[in-house]
Each structure stands twice: as structure tokens, then as C-alpha cells.
Design a protein around this motif. Structure first.
Motif, short mmCIF file in Angstrom:
data_model
loop_
_atom_site.label_atom_id
_atom_site.label_comp_id
_atom_site.label_asym_id
_atom_site.label_seq_id
_atom_site.Cartn_x
_atom_site.Cartn_y
_atom_site.Cartn_z
N LEU A 250 0.82 -1.21 0.00
CA LEU A 250 0.00 0.00 0.00
C LEU A 250 0.86 1.27 0.00
CD1 LEU A 250 -2.81 -1.03 2.54
CD2 LEU A 250 -3.03 -0.78 0.06
N VAL A 251 1.89 1.28 0.85
CA VAL A 251 2.77 2.46 0.93
C VAL A 251 3.55 2.62 -0.37
CG1 VAL A 251 4.81 3.42 2.07
CG2 VAL A 251 2.98 2.43 3.43
N TYR A 252 4.09 1.52 -0.89
CA TYR A 252 4.89 1.60 -2.13
C TYR A 252 4.06 2.12 -3.30
CZ TYR A 252 8.68 -1.17 -0.01
OH TYR A 252 9.71 -1.62 0.78
N VAL A 253 2.83 1.64 -3.41
CA VAL A 253 2.00 2.03 -4.56
C VAL A 253 1.40 3.42 -4.37
CG1 VAL A 253 -0.04 1.50 -5.94
CG2 VAL A 253 1.49 -0.35 -5.23
N PHE A 254 0.75 3.64 -3.21
CA PHE A 254 -0.06 4.84 -3.04
C PHE A 254 0.69 6.06 -2.49
CE2 PHE A 254 -3.15 1.32 -2.95
CZ PHE A 254 -3.96 1.73 -3.99
N VAL A 255 1.89 5.86 -1.95
CA VAL A 255 2.68 7.00 -1.49
C VAL A 255 3.93 7.15 -2.37
CG1 VAL A 255 3.98 8.04 0.41
CG2 VAL A 255 1.85 6.82 0.87
N ASN A 256 4.79 6.12 -2.39
CA ASN A 256 6.08 6.25 -3.08
C ASN A 256 5.94 6.31 -4.60
OD1 ASN A 256 6.99 4.13 -0.52
ND2 ASN A 256 7.98 6.11 -0.73
N LEU A 257 5.36 5.28 -5.19
CA LEU A 257 5.26 5.23 -6.65
C LEU A 257 4.47 6.42 -7.18
CD1 LEU A 257 6.41 3.00 -8.52
CD2 LEU A 257 4.09 2.08 -8.70
N THR A 258 3.38 6.74 -6.51
CA THR A 258 2.53 7.85 -6.93
C THR A 258 3.26 9.18 -6.88
OG1 THR A 258 0.58 6.66 -6.14
CG2 THR A 258 0.35 9.02 -6.48
N SER A 259 3.96 9.43 -5.77
CA SER A 259 4.64 10.72 -5.62
C SER A 259 5.81 10.85 -6.59
CB SER A 259 5.13 10.90 -4.17
OG SER A 259 6.00 9.85 -3.81
N ILE A 260 6.51 9.75 -6.87
CA ILE A 260 7.63 9.79 -7.81
C ILE A 260 7.12 10.15 -9.21
CG2 ILE A 260 9.41 8.42 -8.98
CD1 ILE A 260 9.60 6.78 -6.35
N ILE A 261 6.03 9.50 -9.62
CA ILE A 261 5.46 9.79 -10.95
C ILE A 261 4.96 11.24 -11.01
CG2 ILE A 261 3.48 9.32 -12.45
CD1 ILE A 261 3.85 6.41 -12.02
N TYR A 262 4.30 11.70 -9.95
CA TYR A 262 3.77 13.07 -9.93
C TYR A 262 4.91 14.08 -10.04
CZ TYR A 262 2.63 17.51 -7.76
OH TYR A 262 2.54 18.84 -7.50
N LEU A 263 5.92 13.95 -9.18
CA LEU A 263 7.01 14.92 -9.19
C LEU A 263 7.82 14.84 -10.48
CD1 LEU A 263 8.23 14.64 -5.49
CD2 LEU A 263 7.21 16.64 -6.57
N GLY A 264 7.97 13.62 -10.99
CA GLY A 264 8.68 13.45 -12.26
C GLY A 264 7.95 14.13 -13.40
N ALA A 265 6.65 13.92 -13.47
CA ALA A 265 5.86 14.56 -14.53
C ALA A 265 5.86 16.07 -14.38
CB ALA A 265 4.43 14.03 -14.50
N LEU A 266 5.81 16.56 -13.13
CA LEU A 266 5.87 18.00 -12.87
C LEU A 266 7.17 18.59 -13.40
CD1 LEU A 266 4.75 20.56 -11.39
CD2 LEU A 266 6.01 19.78 -9.38
N ALA A 267 8.28 17.89 -13.14
CA ALA A 267 9.58 18.37 -13.59
C ALA A 267 9.67 18.39 -15.10
CB ALA A 267 10.69 17.49 -13.01
N ILE A 268 9.25 17.31 -15.73
CA ILE A 268 9.40 17.19 -17.18
C ILE A 268 8.50 18.17 -17.92
CG2 ILE A 268 9.01 15.63 -19.14
CD1 ILE A 268 10.10 13.39 -17.37
N THR A 269 7.28 18.33 -17.44
CA THR A 269 6.39 19.27 -18.11
C THR A 269 6.86 20.72 -17.91
OG1 THR A 269 4.06 19.78 -18.51
CG2 THR A 269 4.72 19.64 -16.22
N SER A 270 7.51 20.99 -16.76
CA SER A 270 8.04 22.33 -16.51
C SER A 270 9.22 22.64 -17.42
CB SER A 270 8.49 22.46 -15.05
OG SER A 270 7.40 22.28 -14.17
N ILE A 271 10.00 21.62 -17.73
CA ILE A 271 11.18 21.81 -18.57
C ILE A 271 10.82 21.85 -20.05
CG2 ILE A 271 13.41 20.81 -19.25
CD1 ILE A 271 13.36 19.38 -16.48
N SER A 272 9.96 20.93 -20.45
CA SER A 272 9.74 20.71 -21.88
C SER A 272 8.45 21.30 -22.43
CB SER A 272 9.72 19.20 -22.15
OG SER A 272 8.62 18.59 -21.48
#
Length: 542
Positions: free
Chosen positions: A132-154
Motif C-alpha cells: 500500500l505504501v509503495y504504490v499509493f505514497v512512493n510510486l505515486t509521488s515519484i510519478i507526480y514529481l517526475g511529470a511535474l519536472a518534465i512538463t516544466s522543462i519541456s
């Protein structure tokens, strides 16, 4: 301008082709032999010390560091580096005391250890918690922050970034731990090089802004002069961010609990070393500890530089969201957009490398726990090696899809890094209490472990929300202090239950050989160097 140029796309394409080609090469090398579950999930015996060390860091460092930790650097300052620098010290402890016990007892997953040391009930409860923690906290937050970074750059659409990151990560993950481990060597080289480029730009910007030529050392001197409050590692109770980093607790309290749990009892991390021999595993962990010392340079300093520039008139629109609120997590993407063509592509590749490596490692751990500790145990005890591997791959795909669906909901967060630390901290005290007593106290019983497993989240939630429910009558403890309180309570509870629990006998099936705790002279030298550097840093920036 939020747009990549031709040179940027070329640099990124080179990175993508190199990582993909190397991954395919490793995969086909492995495919020539018959693949089994241990090879897929652990790359048993295949990873060298440098691959283990690089994989530990690549899996650990992700968008929450480049974006989240940089944002916390903007808001809190250098003190947020304690997560990295204390982790370096913690890795030494894990290498000496935890790893030998896991390897001696042929532990492949953390739930397997709990089943072997306590019973199946404790193991299953914790396996579900971890998933539950890996999917709903870690994996989710990594994808969110990653997408935020990439969309901000590109300027690429946010949802498209989420889908692209998930797809790239799935491709890497489906090759198994050996592919992840060796591609992580490239990933960590790219993320450190790209991160250093951004730090270089940020400090040069500060130097230029205050009338000096481009000079990195002058830039570092200036951010110390212009933001002295951002260069203290230990906060007193009057500090506005004391609740995030409560004084001495960042050294001996909740921070130590957080780090010991993360580096010593966490499938996502420890899995990298479980397929190696003791000497190789220890060398890899020590290498990772050295690399951890570098992370604040590439993740925190840019955030502080952005704070100084913001306070002196720059980034007045970039750091503000549409509702008019200051968003510290915008600091790193804002700096990246100032990089020249080509270097921006390198930084873009570095961010992507960090995100993909972390997602792949997390997804592999999810598939390992689900396949070996849930599917094999409860749904198909007679599953063949091929079925276990296939189930693991499907678990990767399903987990990634769930994270993609949930990730956009995190857009309301100001400091995502602190969000991750706080909510993972709900489970950390119980996990560490169960593991410490399970590893080092043979009288700990399964009923005691079960009580700690069931109470860690309710107690953490109670301490968090009780001040709200009582209108401030109950103290509102910083979350690191809450972790300390819950941890001490659960340790005492487990000891009490174990001593007076006559029905549930302690039957530890864990072999302990004291000679395992002896370390080589080279390990001692490396550890002393790391501790010496940490001591100097904390004295200089106390």
C-alpha cells in the motif's frame, strides 16, 4: 522558455538509446540461461559492488530529491540535507549489522524474514502495508514529481509525461533486477553529472546577479551571505520550520528511526544487496554511503540559490502558482529552464534517469513482495518459476497504472518531499521495532510483533490528528518526534508482551554468528572517512 531545443532532444535521445540498448544487452545475456524467480527479482550473484552501490543511489534518488528536496532547500535551507547525510551514517550501520543476518539466513524479501522469525500473520500484514505504501505514497509521488519536472522543462502535457515515465519504467522493470542494477550504473552517472550542471548554473547565476563574473565559489559564498538562516543544520524551537526538522531529533530521534527503517528494513532498498555475498554487499553499501554525501550539492544548493535570487527580484512569476501561492517545488524546474541548449537536455536526461531508476526499483520490489509473499503463499503455492516471473511482471504493470491514476491528485502539495517523509513515517516505527527486536532479541514473540504491526498506523494517526480533534489541547508534535514516541512505545509494548506472553513462545529461526559482524580494514577506513566528513559538516553548519 519551457521548451527543449534540437540539441536537447539529441542529448536526451543519446541517453535513452544507451540505457535501452544496454538494458536489452543485459536482458539477452540473462535470457540465454533459464530464468528463475531469484534471478529475476534479485539478480542473484550477478551484481558487482559498484553496481549495487549505484543501484542503491539510483533507486533512492528521484524526482522527490531533484524537485522535492530542492523545494525544501528553498524553504528550509541546508538542514534538509540531514536526510542524506544521516543516511550515509545509517548505511554503515546497516552494512555491519543488518546485511550479514539477511545473507546468512538466505532472506530474499522482508516479509519472508518476518514469516521466518515470527509467523505468517505478521508477515502478511506487513506485506500488505508495504504494498500500500509503495504504490499509493512512493510510486505515486515519484510519478507526480517526475511529470511535474518534465512538463516544466519541456512544455509537454502533464498527463502525457505521466504515461511516458510509466511506460519507460515498465520496459526497464520487466527485464528483472539484473537489468535494473546494471542500467542504474548509467542512470546514476547521468543524474549526478546533470545535477552538477544545474548546481553550477545556479551558483553562477547568483554570482552574476550581484555584479560578479560567473564564479561558482563566489556564488556559494554569496548564498551563505545573503541567506545565513538557510545554512543551519539544527533548528531551535523558535524556528518557523521546527516542526519539519525538530532540533536534535534530526540526529538521534525520528531521523535515525526513519533512516534505519528505510535502509535496513525496506525491500525496495535492501533488495539490491540480497543477491550478493557479504563482502560485495558491504562494499556496495559503503560506496552508496559515499555517494549520499554528494546529493545535497546537486539537490539542495540549487534550491537555496533559487531562494536568494527570488528574494532579490528574480523568478517572481515562476515561483507563484495560478492561485497566487508561493510554490517551493517550482525552484528546480525554474532553474532548469535557464540552462543553454544541450545542457538543458543533459539535465532533462538526469531528471528522467533519476525518475525511471527509482520507479523501476520500486516497481520491482512491489512485484517481488506480491509474487513471493502474496501470490505464491495464498493463491498458487505450486506456482512454477515461470509463473512467478510472469505474475511479477503483471504486478509491475498494475501498480504503475494505479499510480498513474492517483498521481494528479498530488498537485495541491507545497513540499512533496515532506509529504512523503511524514506519511511513510506512519509505518516506520512499527517496522523498525519489529525488525530490531526480531534480529537482536531472541525472546521477542509473534504476538508482540503482531501488536506492533497493527498499532503503528493508528498510533501515528492518533498523534497527528489528536491536536485537531482537541482544538490544540493535545500537543502538536513534529512528525519526526511522533515517530520517536510511537517507536519507544512499541518497543516497550513488544518487550512487555514478550515477557508475559506464555502462550506464544519465541521460536526464532534466525541464525546468528558473531563473526559475521567483523569487517575488513578497508571497510573500517572508508567508514572513518565518511564519519569524519559528516562530523566536519555538522560542526561547520550547526
Amino acid at each position: 522558455m519551457n521548451k527543449l531545443q534540437v540539441a536537447d532532444y539529441f542529448v536526451f535521445l543519446v541517453y535513452f538509446v544507451v540505457v535501452s540498448s544496454y538494458g536489452i544487452y543485459i536482458y539477452h545475456q540473462k535470457k540465454a540461461k533459464s530464468i528463475d524467480s531469484k534471478d529475476f527479482f534479485l539478480a542473484e550473484g550477478s551484481l558487482t559492488w559498484w553496481a549495487i552501490g549505484a543501484s542503491l543511489i539510483a533507486s533512492n534518488i528521484s524526482a522527490e530529491h531533484f524537485i522535492g528536496m530542492s523545494g525544501s532547500g528553498f524553504a528550509l535551507g541546508l538542514a534538509i540535507s540531514t536526510y542524506e547525510w544521516m543516511a550515509a551514517a545509517t548505511l554503515i550501520i546497516v552494512a555491519i549489522f543488518f546485511i550479514p543476518l539477511y545473507l546468512k539466513n538466505k532472506i530474499y524479501t522482508m516479509p519472508q524474514f518476518l514469516a521466518q522469525r515470527y509467523n505468517s500473520t505478521v508477515s502478511t500484514i506487513m506485506a500488505i502495508f508495504w504494498l500500500l505504501v509503495y504504490v499509493f505514497v512512493n510510486l505515486t509521488s515519484i510519478i507526480y514529481l517526475g511529470a511535474l519536472a518534465i512538463t516544466s522543462i519541456s512544455g509537454i502535457n502533464f498527463e502525457l509525461c505521466i504515461a511516458g515515465l510509466a511506460l519507460f519504467s515498465i520496459i526497464v522493470t520487466l527485464g528483472g533486477m539484473k537489468v535494473i542494477g546494471y542500467t542504474d550504473v548509467i542512470q546514476v552517472a547521468v543524474l549526478i553529472l546533470g545535477g552538477l550542471v544545474t548546481t553550477y548554473l545556479a551558483l553562477n547565476l547568483v554570482s552574476e546577479h550581484f555584479g560578479y563574473a560567473q564564479n561558482v565559489l563566489k556564488g556559494f559564498q554569496l548564498i551563505q551571505e545573503k541567506a545565513p538562516s538557510h545554512f543551519h543544520m539544527i533548528f531551535d524551537s523558535s524556528h518557523p520550520y521546527y516542526k519539519d526538522l525538530p532540533g536534535i531529533s534530526v540526529l538521534v530521534g525520528g531521523m535515525l528511526i526513519n533512516n534505519l527503517n528505510y535502509w535496513g528494513c525496506n525491500q525496495y532498498i535492501i533488495q539490491r544487496a540480497l543477491g550478493a555475498d557479504l563482502k560485495t554487499a558491504r562494499s556496495g553499501i559503503l560506496f552508496a554511503a559515499f555517494l549520499k554525501l554528494l546529493i545535497p550539492i546537486i539537490a539542495v544548493l540549487p534550491g537555496i540559490a533559487a531562494y536568494v535570487l527570488y528574494q532579490n527580484g528574480m523568478f517572481q512569476t515562476e515561483m507563484i502558482d495560478t492561485a497566487g501561492a508561493l510554490k517551493p517545488d517550482h525552484a528546480y524546474p525554474t532553474l532548469l529552464n535557464l540552462l543553454p541548449s544541450g545542457l538543458k537536455g543533459l539535465a532533462f536526461a538526469a531528471i528522467t534517469a533519476a525518475i525511471v531508476a527509482s520507479l523501476a526499483g520500486k516497481a520491482n520490489s512491489i512485484s517481488t513482495i506480491f509474487s513471493l509473499d502474496i501470490y505464491h503463499k495464498f493463491f498458487n503455492s505450486g506456482a512454477s518459476e515461470k509463473q512467478l516471473v510472469r505474475t511479477g511482471r503483471w504486478a509491475v504493470i498494475v501498480a504503475m497504472l494505479l499510480a498513474c491514476v492517483i498521481a494528479p491528485a498530488l498537485r495541491s502539495l507545497d513540499q512533496a518531499y515532506q509529504f512523503i517523509q511524514e506519511y511513510v513515517g506512519f509505518i516506520s516505527p512499527g517496522v523498525l521495532a519489529i525488525f530490531l527486536l526480531g534480529l537482536f532479541w531472541k525472546r521477542a514473540t509473534s504476538n508482540a510483533a503482531l501488536a506492533a504491526a497493527l498499532l503503528t498506523i493508528p498510533l501515528s494517526a492518533l498523534l497527528k490528528f489528536l491536536p485537531v480533534w482537541t482544538n490544540g489541547v493535545f500537543p502538536d508534535y513534529p512528525f519526526l518526534d511522533r515517530m520517536s514516541i510511537v517507536f519507544v512505545f512499541l518497543i516497550l509494548l513488544m518487550i512487555f508482551i514478550s515477557v508475559f506472553d506464555h502462550k506464544s513462545k519465541a521460536e526464532p529461526r534466525i541464525e546468528i554468528d558473531r563473526s559475521m559482524f567483523r569487517v575488513s580494514n578497508s571497510f573500517v577506513v572508508g567508514s572513518v572517512v565518511i564519519v569524519g566528513i559528516l562530523t566536519a559538516l555538522y560542526i561547520a553548519f550547526w
